[in-house]
Design an enzyme around this catalytic site. Structure first.
Site, short mmCIF file in Angstrom:
data_model
loop_
_atom_site.label_atom_id
_atom_site.label_comp_id
_atom_site.label_asym_id
_atom_site.label_seq_id
_atom_site.Cartn_x
_atom_site.Cartn_y
_atom_site.Cartn_z
N SER A 150 5.36 17.34 4.06
CA SER A 150 6.17 16.65 4.85
C SER A 150 6.16 17.61 6.20
CB SER A 150 7.70 16.65 4.50
OG SER A 150 8.48 16.41 5.51
N TYR A 163 14.79 20.53 -0.04
CA TYR A 163 13.78 19.69 0.66
C TYR A 163 12.80 20.57 1.24
CZ TYR A 163 11.09 15.58 2.13
OH TYR A 163 10.33 14.66 2.35
N1 LIG Z 1 9.94 8.90 4.65
C1 LIG Z 1 9.88 9.98 5.34
O1 LIG Z 1 10.52 10.06 6.37
C2 LIG Z 1 9.01 11.09 4.69
C3 LIG Z 1 8.42 12.18 5.68
C4 LIG Z 1 7.87 12.95 5.13
C5 LIG Z 1 7.57 13.05 3.61
N2 LIG Z 1 7.91 12.20 2.93
C6 LIG Z 1 7.53 12.22 1.52
O2 LIG Z 1 6.65 11.04 1.15
C7 LIG Z 1 6.66 10.66 -0.17
C8 LIG Z 1 7.02 9.47 -0.50
O3 LIG Z 1 8.31 9.24 -0.06
P1 LIG Z 1 8.80 7.86 0.53
O4 LIG Z 1 9.28 8.27 1.78
O5 LIG Z 1 7.57 6.57 0.67
O6 LIG Z 1 10.14 7.60 -0.21
P2 LIG Z 1 10.44 6.27 -1.29
O7 LIG Z 1 11.94 6.69 -1.63
O8 LIG Z 1 10.32 5.00 -0.36
O9 LIG Z 1 9.30 6.26 -2.37
C9 LIG Z 1 9.52 7.25 -3.28
C10 LIG Z 1 9.08 7.01 -4.50
O10 LIG Z 1 8.99 7.86 -5.30
C11 LIG Z 1 9.57 7.47 -6.78
N3 LIG Z 1 10.01 8.82 -7.75
C12 LIG Z 1 11.21 9.48 -7.49
N4 LIG Z 1 11.31 10.30 -8.18
C13 LIG Z 1 10.27 10.40 -9.39
C14 LIG Z 1 9.66 10.67 -10.37
N5 LIG Z 1 10.46 11.91 -10.94
N6 LIG Z 1 8.42 10.55 -10.96
C15 LIG Z 1 7.90 9.74 -10.03
N7 LIG Z 1 8.30 8.72 -9.16
C16 LIG Z 1 9.58 9.33 -8.73
C17 LIG Z 1 10.84 6.84 -6.36
O11 LIG Z 1 11.09 5.91 -7.46
C18 LIG Z 1 10.16 5.97 -5.14
O12 LIG Z 1 9.57 4.90 -5.63
C19 LIG Z 1 7.78 11.86 -0.73
O13 LIG Z 1 7.06 13.04 -1.21
C20 LIG Z 1 8.61 12.12 0.53
O14 LIG Z 1 9.10 13.40 0.44
C21 LIG Z 1 8.78 11.21 3.61
#
Ligand SMILES: NC(=O)c1ccc[n+]([C@@H]2O[C@H](COP(=O)([O-])OP(=O)(O)OC[C@H]3O[C@@H](n4cnc5c(N)ncnc54)[C@H](O)[C@@H]3O)[C@@H](O)[C@H]2O)c1
Length: 320
Positions: A150, A163
């Site tokens: 991120s 985070y």
């Molecule tokens: N959306 C943003 O703004 C953003 C920005 C930077 C980084 N990220 C990163 O992107 C990645 C994906 O997140 P997203 O934004 O798609 O969020 P999201 O919540 O839509 O998807 C995350 C998925 O991870 C799953 N998950 C949670 N805990 C878990 C575990 N213990 N084992 C397996 N699966 C698990 C959840 O059930 C969910 O389906 C994450 O690492 C997040 O930190 C997101």
């Protein structure tokens, strides 16, 4: 990575957001998929979406909590049993939790670091040796590991301590993986016979997006019962939650955009995947502060519209 067709991708966090879009993009390129998520219903939904788009998509799924070593080991074994090989690993599952850094509970830290850091550690530990073994016996083999960090892995904004710590760790882990993959493949790279002319068969990237509308602001939905807090959230936790919700929901790029940029970067073998170029000025500001030894400035001061209430005023309400 030159070719995606018929290659096998394992994706964690595939039930939502980026993970789901990686799956849709991979399927559109003819990849075979191994999908994992801790939440079974959304995972099944992703599989149904893929099948609806193309009934011939080869996809299997498995419930997997990435923070548990044995569950990622089982995922790797499941992928090999089904497809014989894994080419691409997206260590993507992640969760968020905010608040003043000293107010986060032990369970907050264990949960966030468990999923975001240990999940990536386990993914790299379980899959990389399988990929190196595949490369050794097949000159045509290509492998790729994408770790989702991120912008919070390059900046340290307030009220996002656990985070930030987790994502800085993912950046460090990925940069080291990049170096270690070179070290481990040096001999092969010098012998084009072994690699069919590929300089290096296995490469990696770290994905560093800023705020994108996904389910991330509702991470608590995936929080296991044994990781729940018994006490009510503090004021700073409530504020952090509403700030994150606001920032994420007002993100202009979509999760599909992030998937497209990620696949493009893999094709170009680009290690750092930066999806929000304007925020790089804040990274530069942090690096300048570090190099000059001056105190850290507000990470969002250059991009006030990203988070209008950056560096808010909040009193700590947690008693010992
Ligand atoms: N959306 C943003 O703004 C953003 C920005 C930077 C980084 N990220 C990163 O992107 C990645 C994906 O997140 P997203 O934004 O798609 O969020 P999201 O919540 O839509 O998807 C995350 C998925 O991870 C799953 N998950 C949670 N805990 C878990 C575990 N213990 N084992 C397996 N699966 C698990 C959840 O059930 C969910 O389906 C994450 O690492 C997040 O930190 C997101």
């Amino acid at each position: 990575m030159k070719n995606f067709h018929s290659r096998v991708a394992a994706i964690t966090g595939a039930g939502s957001g980026f993970g789901r879009e990686f799956a849709l993009m991979g399927a559109s390129l003819g990849m075979k998929l191994v999908l994992a998520d801790v939440m079974e219903a959304p995972l099944a939904e992703t599989v149904a979406m893929l099948k609806e788009k193309n009934a011939d998509t080869e996809v299997v799924s498995m419930r997997c909590d990435v923070s548990v070593a044995a569950e990622i080991d089982a995922l790797a074994a499941f992928a090999i049993a089904r497809f014989g090989v894994v080419n691409v690993v997206f260590n993507n599952a992640g969760v968020g939790s905010g608040g003043l850094i000293w107010e986060n509970t032990v369970k907050d830290w264990e949960w966030v670091l468990g999923v975001n850091v240990w999940g990536v550690i386990h993914g790299v530990r379980a899959f990389t040796p399988l990929m190196l073994a595949a490369a050794k016996i097949d000159a045509e083999y290509e492998g790729y590991i994408v770790n989702t960090a991120s912008m919070a892995g390059l900046l340290s904004p307030p009220l996002m301590g656990a985070y930030n710590v987790s994502k800085h760790a993912v950046v460090a882990l990925s940069e080291t993986l990049f170096q270690d993959l070179i070290v481990a493949q040096k001999n092969n790279a010098n012998d084009p016979q072994k690699t069919n002319g590929n300089a290096q068969q296995i490469n990696c990237s770290v994905l560093c997006p800023a705020f994108v509308p996904t389910g991330i602001a509702k991470s608590h939905r995936a929080r296991p019962a044994d990781m729940q807090n018994s006490e009510a959230p503090t004021e700073s936790m409530v504020l952090a939650q509403s700030m994150t919700h606001k920032a994420v929901s007002s993100g202009k790029m979509t999760a599909a955009d992030i998937a497209r940029l990620t696949f493009q970067a893999m094709q170009e073998n680009k290690f750092y995947i930066f999806t929000h170029p304007k925020i790089m000025a804040s990274v530069q500001m942090r690096l300048d502060d570090i190099a000059a030894g001056t105190n850290p400035r507000d990470p969002f001061s250059l991009k006030a519209d990203a988070r209008p209430d950056a560096r808010p005023t909040i009193e700590s309400t947690k008693a010992n």
